[in-house]
Design an enzyme around this catalytic site. Structure first.
Site, PDB file in Angstrom:
ATOM      1  N   PRO A 111       0.822  -1.222   0.000  1.00 26.18           N
ATOM      2  CG  PRO A 111      -0.394  -1.304   2.003  1.00 26.18           C
ATOM      3  CD  PRO A 111       0.639  -2.033   1.210  1.00 26.18           C
ATOM      4  CD  GLU A 115      -0.035  -6.308  11.382  1.00 23.87           C
ATOM      5  OE1 GLU A 115      -0.265  -5.104  11.487  1.00 23.87           O
ATOM      6  OE2 GLU A 115      -0.908  -7.163  11.140  1.00 23.87           O
ATOM      7  CG  ASP A 142      -9.155  -1.747 -22.842  1.00 23.66           C
ATOM      8  OD1 ASP A 142     -10.098  -2.307 -23.385  1.00 23.66           O
ATOM      9  OD2 ASP A 142      -8.095  -2.293 -22.509  1.00 23.66           O
ATOM     10  NE  ARG A 155      -7.855  -6.366 -20.509  1.00 25.83           N
ATOM     11  CZ  ARG A 155      -8.044  -5.244 -21.182  1.00 25.83           C
ATOM     12  NH1 ARG A 155      -7.198  -4.256 -21.083  1.00 25.83           N
ATOM     13  NH2 ARG A 155      -9.103  -5.101 -21.971  1.00 25.83           N
TER      14      ARG A 155
HETATM   15  N1  ADE Z   1      -0.890  -5.123   0.088  1.00 17.61           N
HETATM   16  C1  ADE Z   1      -1.826  -4.767   0.986  1.00 17.61           C
HETATM   17  N2  ADE Z   1      -2.599  -3.792   0.505  1.00 17.61           N
HETATM   18  C2  ADE Z   1      -2.151  -3.503  -0.750  1.00 17.61           C
HETATM   19  C3  ADE Z   1      -2.519  -2.568  -1.748  1.00 17.61           C
HETATM   20  N3  ADE Z   1      -3.529  -1.716  -1.600  1.00 17.61           N
HETATM   21  N4  ADE Z   1      -1.824  -2.559  -2.897  1.00 17.61           N
HETATM   22  C4  ADE Z   1      -0.784  -3.396  -3.074  1.00 17.61           C
HETATM   23  N5  ADE Z   1      -0.381  -4.293  -2.164  1.00 17.61           N
HETATM   24  C5  ADE Z   1      -1.051  -4.341  -1.012  1.00 17.61           C
END
Ligand code: ADE
Length: 252
Positions: free
Chosen positions: A96, A123, A176, A161
């Protein structure tokens, strides 16, 4: 194109990969997806892949050794101080905290012959993996999942793709949503009338020029109504801008 995926849960990826258009692409030799279980590179009796965080706090952290050994045994060892300072291909951590994935990033990745994807769990992953093994970090959006496996599938699907021949349609992904910088126009198929709802006449008219114009205008309208933020970056002609202005768009 080859994808090397490093994960603690390879079994979560294979059903999707085996049931989709990606399987056909693999059978035709257009893509190759290798799943590597990080646990196979542990050396202790219990095959430990995680440990408690230094400094305390909750959760577990993925240990660096099995991740380094897994990636290095597949891609070869690289080290800024050695004769091979660079990895054989981009080494991407799904996290994230990465740059946000988009059609543009998918396009960029599809130009590589090979990419490696590391799926984090627990975590977090020991920071030395981020600093000394990974060359790029990608997030699929501003929310947190339990691991990088679904994001890896998202990246593989969106990138694969784009490889010529993977989609049956020779026009491929050209129209697309997002490929053109706009959302895509609406689609219709038979029957021409369903529960009283008719297919727009222009699509039944056989006039290719008019169909193209209608599609362009629908794409512009949709983008204006749903994602006006995209219009500032889209490649718009004078005619497009005139059409948008008529519908309330104020450029700039
Ligand atoms: N791992 C946990 N959440 C994630 C996300 N939003 N994007 C990529 N990998 C992740």
């Amino acid at each position: 194109m080859r994808f090397d995926v490093f994960t603690l849960l390879p079994e979560t990826l294979s059903p999707y990969l085996q049931a989709s258009i990606l399987q056909k692409a693999a059978e035709r030799g257009l893509i190759e997806i290798a799943l590597h279980n990080i646990r196979d590179w542990t050396r202790d009796k219990h095959h430990t892949t995680d440990d408690t965080p230094y400094g305390g706090g909750g959760g577990m952290v993925m240990k660096p050794e099995p991740v380094f050994e897994a990636v290095e045994s597949v891609l070869g060892r690289f080290d800024p101080l050695s004769a091979t300072p660079e990895p054989a291909c981009p080494v991407i951590m799904l996290s994230p905290q990465g740059r946000v994935f988009s059609q543009r990033v998918a396009d960029e990745l599809s130009r590589h012959e090979r990419i490696a994807l590391i799926c984090g769990r627990y975590e977090g992953v020991d920071e030395r993996v981020h600093e000394h093994l990974v060359t790029d970090e990608i997030s699929i959006g501003d929310y947190v999942l339990t691991g990088g496996e679904l994001p890896a599938l998202v990246v593989i699907d969106a990138v694969a793709r784009l490889i010529p021949g993977v989609l049956g349609d020779p026009e491929g992904a050209a129209d697309d949503s997002h490929a053109t910088g706009l959302l895509e126009y609406p689609h219709y198929t038979r029957p021409p009338e369903f529960r009283g709802w008719k297919v727009p006449d222009v699509l039944l008219s056989g006039h290719h020029g008019e169909v193209d114009r209608w599609r362009r205008e629908q794409a512009l309208l949709r983008t204006l109504q749903r994602r006006p933020d995209l219009l500032t970056k889209a490649d718009l002609s004078k005619k497009d801008l005139e059409f948008l202005k008529k519908h309330g768009y104020e450029a700039g």
